[in-house]
Design an enzyme around this catalytic site. Structure first.
Site, PDB file in Angstrom:
ATOM      1  CG  PHE A 111     112.371 -32.881 100.222  1.00 44.24           C
ATOM      2  CD1 PHE A 111     111.702 -33.820  99.827  1.00 44.24           C
ATOM      3  CD2 PHE A 111     112.010 -31.531 100.003  1.00 44.24           C
ATOM      4  CE1 PHE A 111     110.295 -33.840  99.585  1.00 44.24           C
ATOM      5  CE2 PHE A 111     110.583 -31.501  99.871  1.00 44.24           C
ATOM      6  CZ  PHE A 111     109.549 -32.434  99.612  1.00 44.24           C
ATOM      7  CG  ASP A 182     115.205 -32.384 106.641  1.00 38.79           C
ATOM      8  OD1 ASP A 182     114.335 -33.091 107.382  1.00 38.79           O
ATOM      9  OD2 ASP A 182     114.990 -31.657 105.941  1.00 38.79           O
ATOM     10  CE1 TYR A 207     104.977 -32.938 105.018  1.00 40.54           C
ATOM     11  CE2 TYR A 207     105.003 -31.013 106.458  1.00 40.54           C
ATOM     12  CZ  TYR A 207     105.436 -31.837 105.655  1.00 40.54           C
ATOM     13  OH  TYR A 207     106.396 -31.425 104.924  1.00 40.54           O
ATOM     14  CE  LYS A 208     107.572 -35.394 104.440  1.00 42.68           C
ATOM     15  NZ  LYS A 208     108.650 -34.794 104.098  1.00 42.68           N
ATOM     16  NE  ARG A 354     107.636 -41.302  98.159  1.00 43.36           N
ATOM     17  CZ  ARG A 354     107.601 -40.065  99.020  1.00 43.36           C
ATOM     18  NH1 ARG A 354     108.671 -39.608  99.398  1.00 43.36           N
ATOM     19  NH2 ARG A 354     106.513 -39.297  99.217  1.00 43.36           N
TER      20      ARG A 354
END
Ligand code: PLP
Length: 395
Positions: A111, A182, A207-208, A354
């Site tokens: 990312f 990560d 928050y995912k 996605r």
């Protein structure tokens, strides 16, 4: 209670939410908890609430709950700040552990913020450090004995491709490097065994798949045997052994608390604490079995019914996280058409559609209903409507 447990979420009617990999939905009880923290704790207790509502230990209590979901012991996870900051913190601490080495090894599928933070750290310390970013497929063989730190995201945000955490960590350690994982797309998505992997550090956001809400605090793990020698690069007063002694010099706490920085975001942490209730009694292996079944069904049906879309995720479920991606030339417009019809996924440049699968609130019937809508949008080219062509700021 087994899966799914849709009743624990406030999902809007008519929506099939396949984007929990980007922002988890609102768990029931989270809004009431926020309301209580705001009106009762903050509103009536005022500053006393740091003690009366035990705000000061909330980061640690929430960290312990996250630890339980990622195979980490209680007391090994600190919460707060954002994931970008936790990446910086872990990386800076890891570099200090290998002062004679100069290479940070990551991969070019990582990312962007993880790579940007590494570049920023390098320019701050200015000691000829080098960030190497081979392809994800090549990274294991690039672990040589001049590498100080291997910093990887376990599950690729675009394709869902998954690194072998145990094997790469073992390889890093054999070469004398420090490992940072990560877990942004792992925590709450797949079974993770941090202590078993022996990694020195891990970081992630909440928050995912952990449904903590937009801007929810991040977390950082340090292996228990290294915490006492870990140098917190961002030495804030709440990582101090005795913050209220107000000493002039910094003395890090002798626990994972040393990875705290400043005042914790109490309202967001409280929401996250309430959100974590949905995990009570969830067996991560059972969740994984459901995830794989949903993803397999989705891939099979989309490939047979929408030949215009090309699978961008690994076909082998063992190499895939909790999301499935397809490339499609008109992916952005197609995703807008899907969202308009209640199937919410997202788009990542240049052409990736996605879809995240979260068995906590998605079942086979949802997946089949979504596939019907995707087929319609693709087959009838509904994405050609001009209203789907303009890109928003967030894709
Ligand atoms: C989502 C994500 C981030 C986001 O970082 P923030 O600081 O929370 O904005 C960082 N890294 C990875 C791998 C991610 O998936």
């Amino acid at each position: 209670m087994t899966l799914p447990r849709k009743a624990l979420f406030d999902l809007p009617e008519g929506v099939i939410y396949l984007n929990g990999n980007s922002l988890g939905p609102l768990p029931k009880g989270a809004a009431a908890r926020a309301e209580d923290v705001i009106t009762r704790e903050w509103g009536s207790e005022l500053i006393k609430a740091w003690n009366t509502a035990d705000w000061m230990s909330l980061p640690t209590r929430v960290g312990d709950r996250i630890a339980g979901l990622i195979g980490a012991p209680a007391g090994s996870v600190a919460t707060g700040d954002t994931l970008s900051i936790k990446v910086y913190q872990a990386l800076a601490a890891a570099l200090k552990m290998r002062p004679e080495r100069r290479v940070i090894l990551s991969d070019n599928g990582n990312f962007p913020t993880d790579l940007y933070m590494a570049t920023g750290l390098i320019s701050t310390v200015d000691k000829d450090y080098e960030l190497r970013v081979p392809t994800p497929e090549d990274v294991a063989q690039e672990i040589t004995d001049n590498v100080a730190v291997v910093m990887l995201t376990q599950v690729d945000y675009r394709s869902g491709r998954m690194h072998d955490m145990a094997a790469i960590t073992a390889k890093a350690h054999a070469a004398g490097a420090v490992m940072i994982w990560d877990l942004a797309h792992s925590a709450g998505a797949i079974p993770v065994n941090l202590i078993g992997s022996n990694t020195e550090f891990a970081v992630g956001c909440t928050y995912k798949y952990l449904n903590g809400g937009p801007g929810a605090p991040a977390f950082i793990y340090a292996r228990p045997d290294i915490i006492a020698s870990t140098e917190p690069a961002l030495a804030g007063w709440l990582g101090h052994e005795a913050p209220f002694a107000m000493e002039i010099g910094y003395r890090p706490a002798m626990s994972t608390e040393r990875l705290r920085i400043g005042t914790p975001p109490i309202i967001q942490l409280s929401i996250l604490d309430a959100a974590l209730n949905v995990w009570k009694g969830v067996d991560m292996e059972e969740l994984r079995t459901s995830t794989v079944a949903l993803c397999e069904a989705f891939i099979q049906e989309i490939e047979s019914r929408c030949p215009q879309l090309t699978l961008a995720s690994p076909r082998n479920a063992d190499q895939r996280g909790s999301q499935v991606s397809f490339t499609f030339e008109h992916g952005y417009a197609a995703m807008q058409a899907l969202i308009d019809r209640g199937v919410i996924g997202d788009f990542r440049a240049p052409n990736i559609m996605r879809f995240g699968f979260t068995p906590l609130y998605i079942d086979r019937a949802d997946v089949m209903a979504a596939i019907n809508i995707i087929e319609e949008v693709i087959h009838d080219e509904l994405w050609r409507d001009p209203k789907y062509q303009t890109k928003s700021r967030v894709t």
